[in-house]
Design an enzyme around this catalytic site. Structure first.
Site, short mmCIF file in Angstrom:
data_model
loop_
_atom_site.label_atom_id
_atom_site.label_comp_id
_atom_site.label_asym_id
_atom_site.label_seq_id
_atom_site.Cartn_x
_atom_site.Cartn_y
_atom_site.Cartn_z
N TYR A 1 0.23 -1.32 4.31
CA TYR A 1 -1.13 -1.58 3.82
C TYR A 1 -2.13 -1.26 4.92
CZ TYR A 1 -5.04 -3.87 1.48
OH TYR A 1 -6.25 -4.13 0.89
N SER B 1 -10.94 -2.26 3.74
CA SER B 1 -10.57 -3.66 3.95
C SER B 1 -10.68 -3.98 5.43
CB SER B 1 -9.13 -3.88 3.47
OG SER B 1 -8.62 -5.11 3.91
#
Length: 252
Positions: free
Chosen positions: A160, A147
């Site tokens: 995250y 990501s």
């Protein structure tokens, strides 16, 4: 490179990027092992692939369990007789401040985004090395779906960010280790994608998260699947090590 007859395992194949990648690879002639926890969605995807003339194997598994992850890899490799491509797509994003996040949410992200990837990769590497040495392609591939959160840290995404920065470092070290074995490792880092990830954000932050992406036309899962297919189609002499793709309107 012609992918017909190659075998792939895709984690997180029940939705989003994983499902789109499985469809894309199947259209390229790849036999696809569909790995996730939601049997009904996997079965529906397998039927879709078969109706289009492809080959898909459903493997229902919680890959946070190391034994089940290894079993899923063995089931795919045994059924297809080989394993040429691994796509680690399973993941979850749970956003909140360090002050308010329950510890079990941090654990859940580490378990799925990191530990599950390690379990599957560890079991798959011997099969990938074997396929690289025997297949007409002369190469095998690991593609890890990371990501932009593996590059840019932001408030409320502490763990995250931790999982995606960690995936990035792991992928680069693994790439160097597997060079002599003709197993390529690529990191694909999408920005905002229209998937279920925001559905897992807590109530207190969901509206704020949606406002952050308001006005940004998100990538589609198929856009990321196209990037994966581009990586694995390359001739043996070419290694695409990293692809960063953002929504065109995304600034971070």
């Amino acid at each position: 490179m012609n992918l017909h007859g190659a075998a792939a395992l895709v984690t997180g194949a029940s939705s989003g990027i994983g499902a789109a990648t499985a469809r894309k690879l199947a259209r390229e002639g790849v036999m696809v092992g569909l790995v996730a926890r939601r049997w009904d969605r996997l079965a529906a995807l397998a039927e879709e692939v078969a109706a289009a003339g492809g080959t898909a194997l459903v493997v229902q598994a919680d890959i946070t369990d190391p034994d089940r992850a290894a079993g899923a890899v063995e089931e795919v490799a045994d059924s297809f007789g080989r394993l040429d491509i691994l796509v680690n797509s399973a993941g979850v994003m749970l956003l909140d401040s360090a002050l308010h996040t329950p510890l079990d949410e941090w654990d859940r992200m580490v378990d799925l985004n990191v530990r599950a990837m390690l379990h599957v990769t560890h079991a798959a590497v011997p099969h990938l090395i074997g396929s690289a040495s025997t297949s007409p392609r002369g190469v095998a591939d690991i593609v890890n779906i990371s990501s932009t959160a593996g590059r840019v840290a932001r408030p409320t995404s502490t763990v995250y960010n931790l999982t995606k920065f960690g995936m990035n470092g792991f992928s680069e070290a693994l790439r160097q280790e597997l060079l002599p074995e003709r197993v390529r490792v690529c990191l694909v880092e999408p920005g905002v994608v229209s998937t279920e990830l925001l559905d897992h954000v807590g109530d207190s932050l969901r509206d704020a998260a949606r406002r952050q992406v308001d006005g940004v036309e998100p990538l589609r899962p198929e856009d990321v699947a196209d990037a994966v297919a581009y990586v694995v189609r390359q001739e043996r002499r070419v290694a695409i090590n990293e692809i960063l793709l953002r929504a065109a309107d995304q600034t971070w």
